[in-house]
Design a protein around this motif. Sequence first.
Motif, short mmCIF file in Angstrom:
data_model
loop_
_atom_site.label_atom_id
_atom_site.label_comp_id
_atom_site.label_asym_id
_atom_site.label_seq_id
_atom_site.Cartn_x
_atom_site.Cartn_y
_atom_site.Cartn_z
N VAL A 1 5.83 34.86 70.88
CA VAL A 1 7.21 34.46 71.15
C VAL A 1 7.85 33.87 69.90
CG1 VAL A 1 8.67 32.90 72.48
CG2 VAL A 1 6.83 34.13 73.63
N ASP A 2 7.13 32.99 69.22
CA ASP A 2 7.65 32.40 67.98
C ASP A 2 7.96 33.46 66.94
OD1 ASP A 2 7.54 29.84 68.97
OD2 ASP A 2 5.65 29.33 68.00
N ALA A 3 7.11 34.49 66.86
CA ALA A 3 7.27 35.51 65.82
C ALA A 3 8.39 36.49 66.11
CB ALA A 3 5.94 36.28 65.66
N LEU A 4 8.59 36.87 67.38
CA LEU A 4 9.49 37.98 67.68
C LEU A 4 10.72 37.61 68.49
CD1 LEU A 4 6.96 40.88 68.48
CD2 LEU A 4 8.12 40.34 66.33
N ASN A 5 10.66 36.53 69.24
CA ASN A 5 11.82 36.23 70.09
C ASN A 5 13.09 35.93 69.30
OD1 ASN A 5 12.63 36.01 72.93
ND2 ASN A 5 13.10 33.90 72.41
N PRO A 6 13.02 35.27 68.13
CA PRO A 6 14.27 35.05 67.38
C PRO A 6 14.98 36.36 67.02
CG PRO A 6 12.55 33.60 66.56
CD PRO A 6 11.88 34.55 67.51
N ARG A 7 14.22 37.43 66.84
CA ARG A 7 14.81 38.71 66.46
C ARG A 7 15.34 39.46 67.67
NH1 ARG A 7 11.49 43.57 63.34
NH2 ARG A 7 12.98 45.26 63.73
N PHE A 8 14.60 39.43 68.80
CA PHE A 8 14.95 40.28 69.95
C PHE A 8 15.63 39.51 71.08
CE2 PHE A 8 11.66 42.63 67.71
CZ PHE A 8 12.18 43.91 67.70
N ASN A 9 15.49 38.20 71.13
CA ASN A 9 16.23 37.35 72.06
C ASN A 9 15.97 37.75 73.52
OD1 ASN A 9 17.99 35.19 72.61
ND2 ASN A 9 19.72 36.57 72.85
N ALA A 10 14.72 37.86 73.87
CA ALA A 10 14.36 38.24 75.24
C ALA A 10 14.24 37.03 76.15
CB ALA A 10 13.04 39.01 75.24
N LEU A 11 13.67 35.93 75.64
CA LEU A 11 13.37 34.76 76.45
C LEU A 11 14.27 33.60 76.07
CD1 LEU A 11 9.46 34.92 76.51
CD2 LEU A 11 11.12 36.00 78.05
N VAL A 12 14.69 32.83 77.08
CA VAL A 12 15.59 31.71 76.87
C VAL A 12 15.05 30.51 77.65
CG1 VAL A 12 17.58 33.23 76.52
CG2 VAL A 12 17.07 32.37 78.82
N SER A 13 15.63 29.34 77.40
CA SER A 13 15.25 28.11 78.11
C SER A 13 13.73 27.90 78.10
CB SER A 13 15.76 28.14 79.56
OG SER A 13 17.16 28.25 79.60
N LEU A 14 13.13 28.09 76.94
CA LEU A 14 11.68 27.98 76.82
C LEU A 14 11.22 26.53 76.95
CD1 LEU A 14 11.30 30.51 73.92
CD2 LEU A 14 10.18 30.73 76.15
N ARG A 15 10.09 26.35 77.59
CA ARG A 15 9.52 25.03 77.79
C ARG A 15 8.71 24.60 76.56
NH1 ARG A 15 5.91 25.00 82.63
NH2 ARG A 15 6.12 22.71 82.45
N ASP A 16 8.42 23.32 76.49
CA ASP A 16 7.68 22.75 75.38
C ASP A 16 6.27 23.33 75.28
OD1 ASP A 16 7.15 20.50 73.37
OD2 ASP A 16 5.64 20.11 74.91
N ALA A 17 5.87 23.71 74.07
CA ALA A 17 4.57 24.37 73.88
C ALA A 17 3.41 23.47 74.27
CB ALA A 17 4.43 24.82 72.42
N ASP A 18 3.45 22.19 73.94
CA ASP A 18 2.34 21.29 74.26
C ASP A 18 2.18 21.16 75.78
OD1 ASP A 18 1.73 20.84 71.61
OD2 ASP A 18 2.94 19.01 71.47
N THR A 19 3.30 21.12 76.48
CA THR A 19 3.23 21.04 77.94
C THR A 19 2.60 22.30 78.53
OG1 THR A 19 5.20 19.64 77.99
CG2 THR A 19 4.60 20.74 80.04
#
Length: 485
Positions: free
Chosen positions: A36-54
């Motif tokens: 998600v970190d690598a590709l989502n900024p380019r393709f914008n598929a996922l939104v309102s992502l939760r905190d990674a540590d959680t």
Amino acid sequence: MTASDLLGLDATTLSRRIADRSLSCRELMQATLARVDALNPRFNALVSLRDADTLLAEADARDAQLARGERLGWMHGFPLAVKDLSHAAGLPTSMGSPLAPKSPARHDSLHVARARAAGAIVIGKSNTPEFGLGSHTYNTVFGTTRNTWDDRKSAGGSSGGAAVALALGMLPVADGSDMMGSLRNPAAFNNVIGFRPSRGRVPGSPDEDLFFQQLGTEGPMARTVEDAARLLCVQAGVDARVPLSLPQALPDADALDLRTEVKGKRIGWLGSLWPELPVDPAVMATCEQALDVFRTLGCEVEACQLDVPREQNWQAWLRLRQLLVGGKLGALAADPRNHARIKPEALWEIEQARHLDAASLYQASIWRSNVYRAFVRLFERFDAVVAPTAQVFPFDADLHWPDEVAGVKSQTYHHWMEIVTPFTLAGLPTLNVRAGFGPQGLPMGLQLAGPVNADLAVLQLGHAYDQACPWSALQPPVLTPREAR
């Protein structure tokens, strides 16, 4: 196994490896978050992502459950992003609209609650067009979702974020919803699977209206038909709060077996459904070539047509959709101050709904009934019917919608998706399977439909097709090493 190899596994394999503890939920979540970190900024598929540590802590909790011999279900430890038209407790339901409440939802939608109960971990939401209107995923809240095969092109919609996240390995399976092809079209545009189940198979969450809303439905998306079918088993099931939900139980997701003999099955090729319906010639050529996969399986393929006037189908569609969209969104448009912040297509639907009367809606219901009867006649001759999933290949992402198809001007913002409407009106279980790629290297799909309530039969035939077709193993260019392209 590398993270890339791990995310390339189908969901059925992932589920089994998590169950036998040869793969940890933490490992899957770590690989997912990195993708998600690598590709989502380019393709914008996922939104309102939760905190990674959680999320990693929740994955650890799933691993601890397994260590105690407690497996919640087929989705145990699966990262899940909920389509942003449905509720996921703790996350806002934006619907792609600046007018939507910013506060987090207090309850899950019914199919989301079932996924959580089967072990899924909600990581965020998947992007959708404003109010789910239009088969092109863009909005003023989160922006445009990009096609996985060419990021200059549309991902389709309204489950566009879900389809892109699947194709890029950000999710093992995904939920979506479908009124006007919203599980089918983005799946076709991104070379994945989308299944619109029979009406009532996946009951919608209790809403203000429990009876009129019979066009839209939730359903599964996946990278294989088998995975989509297993997710359907998680989502499906009667609920007393939803009076039109189907009572027939599906197998447990772990126990499902789609293997069956399909030799001799009779397939009706509907083509464009009506001779005058405009379809890009390259779409037709691509889909006609895909029919050879059915023939290699021993199926009999014969051309046919839908014996109901095209204008009856379209007018039924316009009126019934306007009733539902206008009824649901009309209160927003009642305040003139909101008009500048509402998608013009939504305002059009609301305005058209104001001109409906009882007689015109009753006539629309009769025309819809005629569409259903036409399919019933076809199923006296055929086990299943197929047609292209869309009338055009993925188009420029900067367009609002295609203004013409095969040289014919579109009369409305959704006219270019007319080919999906009869399947919705008839309430048929309809599966998007891969049809291959057109001259520009962009994907297309086939709608594979069967009689009402024959969901498993459609999935069995689609599974055989999916295993035999040569496009199932292809990955988007961004996931393919340059030397292998």
